[in-house]
Motif scaffolding. Structure first.
Motif, short mmCIF file in Angstrom:
data_model
loop_
_atom_site.label_atom_id
_atom_site.label_comp_id
_atom_site.label_asym_id
_atom_site.label_seq_id
_atom_site.Cartn_x
_atom_site.Cartn_y
_atom_site.Cartn_z
N ASP A 255 0.81 -1.20 0.00
CA ASP A 255 0.00 0.00 0.00
C ASP A 255 0.85 1.27 0.00
O ASP A 255 1.95 1.30 0.56
CB ASP A 255 -0.89 0.04 1.24
N LYS A 256 0.28 2.30 -0.58
CA LYS A 256 0.78 3.64 -0.33
C LYS A 256 0.26 4.07 1.04
O LYS A 256 -0.95 4.06 1.29
CB LYS A 256 0.25 4.61 -1.39
N GLN A 257 1.15 4.42 1.92
CA GLN A 257 0.72 4.88 3.24
C GLN A 257 0.45 6.38 3.26
O GLN A 257 -0.31 6.87 4.07
CB GLN A 257 1.79 4.52 4.28
N ASP A 261 4.29 9.09 -0.95
CA ASP A 261 5.20 7.97 -1.16
C ASP A 261 5.49 7.88 -2.66
O ASP A 261 4.60 8.09 -3.49
CB ASP A 261 4.56 6.66 -0.69
N THR A 262 6.72 7.58 -3.03
CA THR A 262 7.09 7.59 -4.45
C THR A 262 7.88 6.35 -4.83
O THR A 262 8.59 5.76 -4.02
CB THR A 262 7.97 8.83 -4.77
N ARG A 282 9.10 5.87 1.27
CA ARG A 282 8.03 6.53 2.00
C ARG A 282 8.31 8.02 2.06
O ARG A 282 9.42 8.49 1.79
CB ARG A 282 7.90 5.94 3.41
N SER A 301 1.59 4.67 -9.69
CA SER A 301 2.22 5.85 -9.10
C SER A 301 1.19 6.88 -8.68
O SER A 301 1.47 7.74 -7.84
CB SER A 301 3.20 6.48 -10.10
N ALA A 305 -3.42 7.64 -0.77
CA ALA A 305 -3.00 7.11 0.51
C ALA A 305 -3.92 5.97 0.95
O ALA A 305 -5.12 5.97 0.69
CB ALA A 305 -3.00 8.21 1.56
N TRP A 309 -0.66 0.01 -3.95
CA TRP A 309 0.39 0.73 -4.67
C TRP A 309 1.00 -0.16 -5.76
O TRP A 309 1.18 0.26 -6.88
CB TRP A 309 1.45 1.16 -3.66
#
Length: 319
Positions: A255-257, A261-262, A282, A301, A305, A309
């Protein structure tokens, strides 16, 4: 500006004189994925002219499953049709209205071939369903037939484990277990819905959106499916040889937190990763490292959030 009130749904049915399997072939579930539409129109032209002849069974073609997204030339109309695909007594958007037409249509058939394409350059692949099981998430009983058809579509790469891995991510994110089943429904697309009605289904990703070979991949897959099911008089397609297959299982979703995040590089589906390789960072600079050797799948990308991801896959020698 597209006037949604001027849009209509279209399916075209062909019936052989002898009873057999009922097949449905869908294109443009996402409006910018047109290879399936082109291939379906080509096959229908051959049926109409007598170049092809439906000897037995039935086939339904849906060249444009989502006419709003197709008219816009975009992936979605108002939301992703290939998620949360259920009939809705109180439709809130155009895709809900598509679902109210599409779901009963799918349920009238035994087999679904859903034709898609993807954004980044890569080779075609087919998404297959689970092993036979009586579980709560995705009970299924047509593993043998589904995987036999998958091996005859004309591609060499196979991926399974979508709904199971997606569900693991949902359960990890959910703090309120009462919401779990509602959110899991979001993972239900055309093939998952078809399996829920007792049939079997395959999603064929035919290539990059603008690849001139993608419609050829879709066309060949339709003909091979018609032959495999015995709906046309044609030799049984040969299955791909095991030594030429690449079978992968989706095993983990990350996951994107935080929205910022990239990724550490531009990733495409099926790019190989090595254990310990940096995939992203992160927002606080903490590196996100690959937990095992495998291939990345569906890197996003633009994910928000607390949403998926990217996925990682492992080889599946038991496919």
């Amino acid at each position: 500006m597209v006037d949604v009130n001027q849009l209509q749904f279209q399916s075209i049915h062909y019936n052989g004189q002898q009873a057999s399997t009922s097949l449905i072939v869908t294109g443009a579930v996402h409006g910018n994925e047109t290879c399936g539409t082109i291939a379906i129109q080509r096959v229908m032209k051959e049926l109409d002219s007598g170049v092809l002849f439906l000897r037995r069974g039935t086939v339904t073609f849906v060249p444009v499953t989502n006419p709003l997204a197709y008219a816009k030339g975009e992936r979605v109309g108002e939301r992703n049709l290939n998620r949360n695909l259920f009939s809705n007594s109180n439709p809130q958007n155009f895709e809900d209205r598509v679902a109210n037409w599409l779901c009963p249509l799918l349920a009238q058939h035994d087999v679904l071939l859903d034709l898609h394409s993807f954004n980044a350059a890569s080779e075609p692949f087919v998404m297959v369903g689970p092993r036979n099981n009586n579980g709560l998430l995705e009970p299924f009983k047509h593993e043998e037939q589904e995987r036999a058809l998958a091996r005859r579509l004309g591609v060499r790469r196979f991926v399974d484990g979508w709904l199971r891995t997606y569900g693991d991510g949902v359960q990890r994110r959910m703090s309120d277990s009462s919401e779990l089943q509602t959110v899991l429904r979001y993972g239900m697309g055309t093939t998952e819905y078809m399996r829920s009605t007792g049939g079997y289904a395959l999603t064929l990703e035919c290539g990059q959106h603008s690849d001139p070979q993608a419609p050829e991949v879709a066309y060949r897959a339709i003909l091979n499916t018609l032959a495999f099911l015995g709906l046309i008089d044609a030799p049984m397609p040969e299955p791909i040889a095991p030594e030429n297959m690449e079978a992968l299982s989706m095993v983990a979703v990350y996951d994107k937190q935080h929205a910022h995040d990239t990724f550490s590089r531009i990733w495409s589906s099926f790019d190989p990763v090595k254990q310990g390789e940096e995939i992203g960072r992160r927002v606080d600079g903490t590196p996100v490292l690959a937990e095992f050797d495998g291939r990345i799948l569906f890197p996003d990308s633009a994910a928000g959030a607390n949403s998926e991801w990217y996925y990682l896959t492992r080889p599946n020698p038991s496919f």
